[in-house]
Write a protein that holds these residues in place. Structure first.
Motif, PDB file in Angstrom:
ATOM      1  N   GLY A 132       0.782  -1.227   0.000  1.00  0.00           N
ATOM      2  CA  GLY A 132       0.000   0.000   0.000  1.00  0.00           C
ATOM      3  C   GLY A 132       0.818   1.283   0.000  1.00  0.00           C
ATOM      4  N   PRO A 133       1.816   1.439   0.882  1.00  0.00           N
ATOM      5  CA  PRO A 133       2.606   2.686   0.880  1.00  0.00           C
ATOM      6  C   PRO A 133       3.252   2.987  -0.470  1.00  0.00           C
ATOM      7  N   VAL A 134       3.820   1.975  -1.106  1.00  0.00           N
ATOM      8  CA  VAL A 134       4.483   2.180  -2.396  1.00  0.00           C
ATOM      9  C   VAL A 134       3.456   2.417  -3.496  1.00  0.00           C
ATOM     10  N   ILE A 135       2.381   1.622  -3.512  1.00  0.00           N
ATOM     11  CA  ILE A 135       1.359   1.755  -4.554  1.00  0.00           C
ATOM     12  C   ILE A 135       0.700   3.127  -4.502  1.00  0.00           C
ATOM     13  N   VAL A 136       0.307   3.561  -3.310  1.00  0.00           N
ATOM     14  CA  VAL A 136      -0.353   4.861  -3.180  1.00  0.00           C
ATOM     15  C   VAL A 136       0.599   5.995  -3.534  1.00  0.00           C
ATOM     16  N   THR A 137       1.845   5.922  -3.046  1.00  0.00           N
ATOM     17  CA  THR A 137       2.808   6.997  -3.300  1.00  0.00           C
ATOM     18  C   THR A 137       3.159   7.107  -4.777  1.00  0.00           C
ATOM     19  N   THR A 138       3.133   5.995  -5.501  1.00  0.00           N
ATOM     20  CA  THR A 138       3.498   6.009  -6.917  1.00  0.00           C
ATOM     21  C   THR A 138       2.312   6.312  -7.819  1.00  0.00           C
ATOM     22  N   PHE A 139       1.166   5.688  -7.546  1.00  0.00           N
ATOM     23  CA  PHE A 139       0.059   5.757  -8.496  1.00  0.00           C
ATOM     24  C   PHE A 139      -1.004   6.799  -8.164  1.00  0.00           C
ATOM     25  N   LEU A 140      -1.152   7.187  -6.893  1.00  0.00           N
ATOM     26  CA  LEU A 140      -2.121   8.232  -6.575  1.00  0.00           C
ATOM     27  C   LEU A 140      -1.759   9.567  -7.230  1.00  0.00           C
ATOM     28  N   PRO A 141      -0.506  10.029  -7.147  1.00  0.00           N
ATOM     29  CA  PRO A 141      -0.191  11.290  -7.843  1.00  0.00           C
ATOM     30  C   PRO A 141      -0.366  11.183  -9.353  1.00  0.00           C
ATOM     31  N   SER A 142      -0.066  10.011  -9.928  1.00  0.00           N
ATOM     32  CA  SER A 142      -0.288   9.809 -11.356  1.00  0.00           C
ATOM     33  C   SER A 142      -1.762   9.978 -11.705  1.00  0.00           C
ATOM     34  N   CYS A 143      -2.628   9.407 -10.877  1.00  0.00           N
ATOM     35  CA  CYS A 143      -4.074   9.531 -11.071  1.00  0.00           C
ATOM     36  C   CYS A 143      -4.519  10.990 -10.931  1.00  0.00           C
ATOM     37  N   LEU A 144      -4.005  11.677  -9.935  1.00  0.00           N
ATOM     38  CA  LEU A 144      -4.388  13.070  -9.705  1.00  0.00           C
ATOM     39  C   LEU A 144      -3.952  13.971 -10.858  1.00  0.00           C
ATOM     40  N   VAL A 145      -2.786  13.689 -11.417  1.00  0.00           N
ATOM     41  CA  VAL A 145      -2.315  14.466 -12.566  1.00  0.00           C
ATOM     42  C   VAL A 145      -3.211  14.214 -13.774  1.00  0.00           C
ATOM     43  N   TYR A 146      -3.557  12.952 -14.003  1.00  0.00           N
ATOM     44  CA  TYR A 146      -4.376  12.591 -15.177  1.00  0.00           C
ATOM     45  C   TYR A 146      -5.746  13.271 -15.123  1.00  0.00           C
ATOM     46  N   TYR A 147      -6.345  13.319 -13.944  1.00  0.00           N
ATOM     47  CA  TYR A 147      -7.674  13.937 -13.812  1.00  0.00           C
ATOM     48  C   TYR A 147      -7.592  15.420 -13.437  1.00  0.00           C
ATOM     49  N   LYS A 148      -6.369  15.995 -13.529  1.00  0.00           N
ATOM     50  CA  LYS A 148      -6.143  17.423 -13.302  1.00  0.00           C
ATOM     51  C   LYS A 148      -6.636  17.875 -11.926  1.00  0.00           C
ATOM     52  N   LEU A 149      -6.352  17.070 -10.912  1.00  0.00           N
ATOM     53  CA  LEU A 149      -6.754  17.384  -9.539  1.00  0.00           C
ATOM     54  C   LEU A 149      -5.614  17.980  -8.724  1.00  0.00           C
ATOM     55  N   LEU A 150      -4.453  18.111  -9.333  1.00  0.00           N
ATOM     56  CA  LEU A 150      -3.325  18.798  -8.692  1.00  0.00           C
ATOM     57  C   LEU A 150      -3.096  20.129  -9.390  1.00  0.00           C
ATOM     58  N   PRO A 151      -2.691  21.147  -8.660  1.00  0.00           N
ATOM     59  CA  PRO A 151      -2.419  22.440  -9.295  1.00  0.00           C
ATOM     60  C   PRO A 151      -1.386  22.313 -10.414  1.00  0.00           C
ATOM     61  N   GLY A 152      -1.673  22.907 -11.547  1.00  0.00           N
ATOM     62  CA  GLY A 152      -0.773  22.811 -12.691  1.00  0.00           C
ATOM     63  C   GLY A 152       0.606  23.348 -12.408  1.00  0.00           C
ATOM     64  N   GLU A 153       0.684  24.415 -11.596  1.00  0.00           N
ATOM     65  CA  GLU A 153       1.981  24.995 -11.271  1.00  0.00           C
ATOM     66  C   GLU A 153       2.840  24.023 -10.471  1.00  0.00           C
TER      67      GLU A 153
END
Length: 405
Positions: free
Chosen positions: A43-64
């Motif tokens: 879980g720690p590795v999966i979430v740390t690696t793939f959650l930000p990838s998901c957030l970037v794809y759905y534009k849920l992280l600030p672009g800056e």
């Protein structure tokens, strides 16, 4: 961080990036460690690696924020600093007998596992109606090709030259298999770690064989290591990587592999003093403890394509890639035991052969809590991947009507 974002002051300066990546990386790791069931499969590795990838794809992280992290990643190439520090540090702090015996023995489970995984993976794909040619060359081989930069790119360049097709088209076909294979390898490594906690006789806790028991992995008393020794050990790691780049330019051997062999040579010839070896071990422990999760978060932002992972989620692809990775790992477990290695350590090294290059090694070994196996994982990934690509492109690639396993 929120205040900086509000005022538009997020930059790619190293001081700001260290603070942001450390905060977000360890937050994701803590989240992954608290999710029921997921925490048992990395879980720690999966979430740390793939959650930000998901957030970037759905534009849920600030672009800056995303742009700043991408700029930092491109300008610093921090992944190779991490790999250099971990590889050189773990090699220099390893007993010489352990190093020689481990290097010699890991090739047996790796070779047998690769052949078995190719056969089982291809047969699984055929059972799901994918066809032998497509399964072998576009699913099984990419999983064991050594990642993206040193795996998928040269592999698809070779395919493009043979088939007279655009390399970008072929690259898009193999990427989902690589990303999904890396995810399954992370899960396998975490399950092996859980198994080892319940069945201690199968686990070396980072040691390759029972012959290593009682051998100190710390060549010098930590209390006698000074700041100067730490700085010198860090410079040794960087210098060896620079020499690895030079070797790559001269003969084409991947720079991390060349660096690894140079570090082994330095260890075996007593070229490094015990105090510097002690400093190298502390450098390794710092990077493996403090830098891993921030680095994984940056990897998720920059080079873990969420859409490619989703594209691989078909029943046939999941079954085929799972069969490939699990066969590679299982054979590593039993053949490793047969050649005198701890089964869990041998299986984890084999699992690294199905990872996304150096990025995958970091994630897989972190999920197994065995970053000290990085030198052997690099051999499995880099050298194993290079041999896989070379063999496929020079002997096996044929038109869809035939296939030679």
């Amino acid at each position: 961080m929120s205040i900086l974002l509000a005022f538009g002051k997020i930059s790619s300066d190293i001081s700001i990036m260290v603070a942001i990546l450390t905060t977000l990386g360890f937050t994701c790791a803590e989240l992954g460690a608290r999710i029921p069931l997921l925490r048992l499969i990395g879980g720690p590795v999966i979430v740390t690696t793939f959650l930000p990838s998901c957030l970037v794809y759905y534009k849920l992280l600030p672009g800056e924020l995303v742009r700043s992290i991408n700029d930092f990643w491109q300008s610093t190439n921090i992944l190779y600093l991490f790999i250099a520090s971990v590889v050189v540090g773990s090699i220099l702090s390893m007993d010489r007998r352990t190093l020689v015996a481990g290097m010699a023995k890991i090739f047996v489970p790796l070779a047998v596992g690769s052949v078995a995984a190719a056969i089982v993976g291809t047969l699984t794909g055929m059972a799901f109606g994918l066809g032998a040619h497509h399964t072998f060359f576009y699913l099984v081989v990419p999983v064991m090709a050594g990642g993206i930069g040193e795996g998928a790119i040269p592999l698809t360049l070779g395919y493009a030259d043979i088939l007279n097709l655009p390399q970008k088209q072929l690259f898009a076909q193999v990427i989902p298999a690589i990303v999904l294979g890396n995810l399954i390898a992370i899960i396998c490594a975490s399950l092996l770690h859980q198994f080892g906690k319940r069945h201690a006789s199968y686990s070396g806790k980072g040691r390759l064989s029972a012959a290593d028991e009682g051998i100190s992995t710390n060549p010098s008393d930590a209390s006698s290591v000074t700041v100067e020794h730490l700085a010198a050990a860090g410079m040794i790691a960087i210098c060896l990587y620079m020499l690895g780049i030079l070797v790559h330019k001269l003969i084409g051997l991947p720079a991390p592999v060349a660096m690894l062999f140079l570090a082994v040579l330095a260890k075996l010839t007593y070229a490094i003093s015990p105090k510097l070896e002690g400093g190298a071990r502390i450098v390794y422990r710092f990077f493996s403890t403090v830098v891993t999760y921030p680095l994984l978060f940056a990897i998720g932002i920059t080079i873990t394509p969420w859409n490619d992972l989703l594209a691989g989620f078909t029943l046939a692809n999941i079954a085929t890639i799972t069969a490939t990775v699990c066969t590679l790992t299982t054979v590593g477990f039993f053949v490793g035991k047969w050649v005198g290695l701890y089964p869990i350590e041998s299986a984890i090294i084999n699992a690294c052969h199905s990872g996304m290059g150096g990025i995958g090694d970091v994630a897989i070994l972190s999920a197994a809590y065995r970053l000290e196996l990085m030198p052997f994982a690099q051999i499995a990934t880099r050298l194993g991947g290079a041999l896989t690509i070379t063999h496929v492109l020079t002997h096996n690639y044929k038109q869809p009507s035939t296939i030679n396993l």
